[in-house]
Design a protein around this motif. Sequence first.
Motif, mmCIF file in Angstrom:
data_model
loop_
_atom_site.group_PDB
_atom_site.id
_atom_site.type_symbol
_atom_site.label_atom_id
_atom_site.label_comp_id
_atom_site.label_asym_id
_atom_site.label_seq_id
_atom_site.Cartn_x
_atom_site.Cartn_y
_atom_site.Cartn_z
ATOM 1 N N MET A 1 51.705 78.454 83.889
ATOM 2 C CA MET A 1 50.756 77.344 83.946
ATOM 3 C C MET A 1 51.422 76.135 84.603
ATOM 4 O O MET A 1 52.538 75.775 84.272
ATOM 5 C CB MET A 1 50.272 76.971 82.549
ATOM 6 C CG MET A 1 49.450 78.064 81.887
ATOM 7 S SD MET A 1 47.990 78.564 82.819
ATOM 8 C CE MET A 1 46.980 77.116 82.642
ATOM 9 N N ALA A 2 50.708 75.560 85.535
ATOM 10 C CA ALA A 2 51.165 74.358 86.224
ATOM 11 C C ALA A 2 49.945 73.464 86.415
ATOM 12 O O ALA A 2 48.816 73.893 86.203
ATOM 13 C CB ALA A 2 51.788 74.722 87.563
ATOM 14 N N PHE A 3 50.165 72.254 86.819
ATOM 15 C CA PHE A 3 49.036 71.368 87.107
ATOM 16 C C PHE A 3 48.578 71.602 88.538
ATOM 17 O O PHE A 3 48.548 70.693 89.368
ATOM 18 C CB PHE A 3 49.430 69.903 86.863
ATOM 19 C CG PHE A 3 49.618 69.605 85.413
ATOM 20 C CD1 PHE A 3 48.524 69.493 84.574
ATOM 21 C CD2 PHE A 3 50.888 69.476 84.875
ATOM 22 C CE1 PHE A 3 48.698 69.237 83.218
ATOM 23 C CE2 PHE A 3 51.069 69.221 83.525
ATOM 24 C CZ PHE A 3 49.972 69.098 82.690
ATOM 25 N N ALA A 4 48.236 72.858 88.802
ATOM 26 C CA ALA A 4 47.787 73.282 90.123
ATOM 27 C C ALA A 4 47.066 74.609 89.961
ATOM 28 O O ALA A 4 47.214 75.278 88.934
ATOM 29 C CB ALA A 4 48.991 73.444 91.059
ATOM 30 N N PRO A 5 46.303 75.018 90.964
ATOM 31 C CA PRO A 5 45.664 76.341 90.879
ATOM 32 C C PRO A 5 46.714 77.447 90.811
ATOM 33 O O PRO A 5 47.845 77.277 91.288
ATOM 34 C CB PRO A 5 44.871 76.435 92.182
ATOM 35 C CG PRO A 5 44.719 75.040 92.661
ATOM 36 C CD PRO A 5 45.918 74.296 92.167
ATOM 37 N N PRO A 6 46.371 78.598 90.236
ATOM 38 C CA PRO A 6 47.318 79.722 90.192
ATOM 39 C C PRO A 6 47.691 80.172 91.606
ATOM 40 O O PRO A 6 46.895 80.044 92.537
ATOM 41 C CB PRO A 6 46.538 80.828 89.478
ATOM 42 C CG PRO A 6 45.390 80.170 88.818
ATOM 43 C CD PRO A 6 45.097 78.926 89.582
ATOM 44 N N THR A 7 48.895 80.704 91.738
ATOM 45 C CA THR A 7 49.328 81.282 93.014
ATOM 46 C C THR A 7 49.552 82.778 92.823
ATOM 47 O O THR A 7 49.849 83.229 91.713
ATOM 48 C CB THR A 7 50.638 80.654 93.522
ATOM 49 O OG1 THR A 7 51.692 80.986 92.600
ATOM 50 C CG2 THR A 7 50.517 79.144 93.662
ATOM 51 N N PHE A 8 49.424 83.528 93.899
ATOM 52 C CA PHE A 8 49.662 84.961 93.816
ATOM 53 C C PHE A 8 51.094 85.235 93.389
ATOM 54 O O PHE A 8 51.341 86.118 92.567
ATOM 55 C CB PHE A 8 49.354 85.654 95.147
ATOM 56 C CG PHE A 8 49.483 87.151 95.060
ATOM 57 C CD1 PHE A 8 48.459 87.916 94.525
ATOM 58 C CD2 PHE A 8 50.638 87.788 95.471
ATOM 59 C CE1 PHE A 8 48.580 89.294 94.403
ATOM 60 C CE2 PHE A 8 50.769 89.167 95.361
ATOM 61 C CZ PHE A 8 49.736 89.918 94.828
ATOM 62 N N GLU B 1 36.757 73.540 82.619
ATOM 63 C CA GLU B 1 36.781 74.733 81.783
ATOM 64 C C GLU B 1 38.180 75.342 81.829
ATOM 65 O O GLU B 1 38.891 75.213 82.828
ATOM 66 C CB GLU B 1 35.730 75.740 82.269
ATOM 67 C CG GLU B 1 34.311 75.182 82.119
ATOM 68 C CD GLU B 1 33.245 76.062 82.739
ATOM 69 O OE1 GLU B 1 32.273 76.344 82.017
ATOM 70 O OE2 GLU B 1 33.361 76.458 83.903
ATOM 71 N N ASP B 2 38.561 75.987 80.729
ATOM 72 C CA ASP B 2 39.889 76.588 80.633
ATOM 73 C C ASP B 2 40.033 77.734 81.629
ATOM 74 O O ASP B 2 39.059 78.424 81.936
ATOM 75 C CB ASP B 2 40.133 77.109 79.220
ATOM 76 C CG ASP B 2 40.124 76.008 78.182
ATOM 77 O OD1 ASP B 2 40.564 74.896 78.498
ATOM 78 O OD2 ASP B 2 39.669 76.271 77.045
ATOM 79 N N TYR B 3 41.259 77.944 82.092
ATOM 80 C CA TYR B 3 41.534 79.041 83.016
ATOM 81 C C TYR B 3 42.942 79.561 82.779
ATOM 82 O O TYR B 3 43.765 78.914 82.126
ATOM 83 C CB TYR B 3 41.371 78.597 84.480
ATOM 84 C CG TYR B 3 42.368 77.546 84.907
ATOM 85 C CD1 TYR B 3 43.546 77.911 85.544
ATOM 86 C CD2 TYR B 3 42.148 76.193 84.662
ATOM 87 C CE1 TYR B 3 44.475 76.958 85.924
ATOM 88 C CE2 TYR B 3 43.062 75.238 85.049
ATOM 89 C CZ TYR B 3 44.228 75.625 85.682
ATOM 90 O OH TYR B 3 45.154 74.683 86.052
#
Length: 142
Positions: free
Chosen positions: A117-124, A108-110
């Motif tokens: 945007m990166a090919f990784a989870p978001p970082t703070f 699902e989009d996030y």
Amino acid sequence: MKFLASFLILTMLTITNSITAQNQNTATKTITVTVVNATSDTGKIGFALYTKDNFMRKPIQGKEGKIKNGKSTVVFENVPSGEYAITCYHDKNNNDRMDFSKNRMPLEDYGASNNVMAFAPPTFENAKFLLKDKNLELDIKF
């Protein structure tokens, strides 16, 4: 006598100014967040507000927004000044969680505040923003 009256008036003004300043420092704000490019109006958008200490764990506030014409807006209320980050995802199947494939790729989009945007989870660090002395409006893109 005039000196005493002047002193009392000055003291009362000082106390009043001090209380007003404290109330302004503790006043809360709102953060209005809009996802601007949902791929469909199916499902809902889940939003989460974080500080650095709880990022990607239990949010300070969580909201759900309906999608209309590819957009969804929520308002986080009563937020004190400080440093925050917001993440969101498109819950297309309304199961109240983000779905992943077997190899842990998101299905699902996030997105996150600041739209890094990166090919990784978001970082703070990439998503953080500062809420200061006025309400804030943010757009997030998936």
